[in-house]
Design a protein around this motif. Structure first.
Motif: not given
Ligand SMILES: [Zn+2]
Ligand SMILES: NC(=O)c1ccc[n+]([C@@H]2O[C@H](COP(=O)([O-])OP(=O)(O)OC[C@H]3O[C@@H](n4cnc5c(N)ncnc54)[C@H](O)[C@@H]3O)[C@@H](O)[C@H]2O)c1
Length: 357
Positions: A175, A237, A253
């Protein structure tokens, strides 16, 4: 290194403090406040029980299922039945799942109640704790419901790192990398060294978290509602969300976003937007994020279906972020045509993420 800061939001200015969660919790917790706590965190930190006194605790098993609109409806009913009223606050302690559930519930309960957030993993501490997004799932459709509703106060305590897994660390690093690339990273070899070191050296990790929060804060103060400039932070994303979807959320994620950035770069190189060398240099860093994660076989039809389902898309056109270089990402429309489909098949079937182009 860390100074408390505030984030200017359309709703209100809110504060991010770096403080021991014990001290902050004891000071903050008031009669009638309700806690929503990640069940893993609650068992890993048994002292939480003592700090909480008589306040009601709802434990959440972190999963996409828990983030479903139906489940949250049930949770809200229990909160109301417990006697929660408008002046009381919801206090969230956990990762992204607990954050989204609490933010969403707070935003609709009694037309909005105050909530506080104690992010406990890297992903939430380096990124999602600020930004006000509240996204929950509707049936099989992920993150399709929600809005913007920031907490009034965020307390970040790095003491929670003692129990996070290496996979969670990788997810946070993935991230953070998307912020650094979008901001225009100027020294890839140095960044590579830092990412490798961050797995074992907390000081290096702290520097990265500080930088990531700084970039995110700047961007949300310009475009809190993601209507314009904030869009480019979706780099990696759309492709990443589709990967999370087809792997049943087994890929965390931030790791999915790392694969997503590589796919965006492969497409960008294919379109002649970036050099193959740049793609290869960035891949070496991204590889440090997915180094302990085996990517299962990806069914391409399912993958494209998931990509098209992303809330940003209309018809056969897929909105993605591509790259013209570090710091030069832009919104592009991909046609689901044979050429792109062939390239994506090649990416997954030939495992291009494991090889230089
Ligand atoms: Zn993210
Ligand atoms: N609202 C936003 O801005 C935003 C941004 C990114 C992601 N998200 C959402 O967040 C979710 C993903 O977040 P996540 O990866 O944090 O998932 P998560 O909340 O499921 O947390 C991941 C795992 O870490 C564990 N965990 C948390 N803190 C821990 C600690 N200190 N020690 C040990 N284990 C700990 C949890 O129990 C869980 O098993 C997704 O649903 C995603 O859509 C929201």
């Amino acid at each position: 290194m860390f100074e408390n800061f505030t984030v200017k939001s359309i709703f209100r200015e809110y504060r991010v403090s770096f403080e021991s969660y014990e001290t902050a919790l004891v000071r903050e917790i008031k009669k009638g406040d309700i806690l929503i706590i990640d069940s893993n965190v609650f068992s890993l930190y048994p002292n939480l029980r003592q700090l909480i006194n008589e306040n009601k605790v709802f434990q959440v098993i972190a999963s996409e299922q828990a983030k479903s609109y139906d489940q949250i409806g049930k949770l809200i009913t229990q909160i109301i039945e417990h006697g929660f009223s408008k002046p009381n606050r919801l206090i969230a302690i956990g990762g992204g799942v607990v954050q989204d559930i609490t933010a969403f519930a707070s935003s609709i309960l009694f037309r909005g109640v105050e909530w506080l957030f104690f992010p406990t993993n890297l992903l939430t501490q380096c990124d999602s704790c600020i930004g006000s997004k509240t996204s929950v799932n509707c049936g099989e459709y992920k993150n399709q419901l929600g809005g913007f509703y920031p907490p009034s106060q965020i307390y970040i305590d790095f003491a929670f790192w003692t129990t996070i897994t290496e996979k969670e660390k990788s997810s946070g690093l993935g991230e953070m990398l998307h912020y650094f690339f979008v901001e225009g990273e100027s020294n890839l070899p140095k960044l590579h060294k830092e990412i490798v070191a961050a797995y074992t050296d907390d000081d290096v990790l702290l520097t990265l978290v500080n930088r990531s929060l700084g970039i995110k804060r700047k961007m949300i103060e310009i475009d809190e509602f993601d209507n314009g400039p904030r869009n480019i932070f979706n780099y990696g994303h759309s492709f990443g969300h589709a990967l999370e979807g087809v792997t049943n959320y087994e890929i965390p994620h931030g790791i999915a976003v790392a694969y997503g950035m590589d796919l965006a770069n492969v497409i960008s190189a294919h379109e002649g937007l970036i050099s193959i060398e740049l793609r290869n240099q960035v891949r070496i860093i991204l590889k440090e994020v997915w180094r302990n994660t085996q990517l299962p076989e990806v069914n391409i039809k399912d993958y494209f279906d998931a990509l098209s389902k992303d809330k940003k898309n209309v018809g056969n056109d897929i909105k993605v972020i591509l790259s013209k270089g570090l710091g030069d990402m832009f919104k592009a429309t991909l046609r689901r045509d044979d050429d792109i489909q062939r390239l994506v098949v090649k990416f997954f079937e030939n495992k291009l993420y494991e090889a230089d182009l």
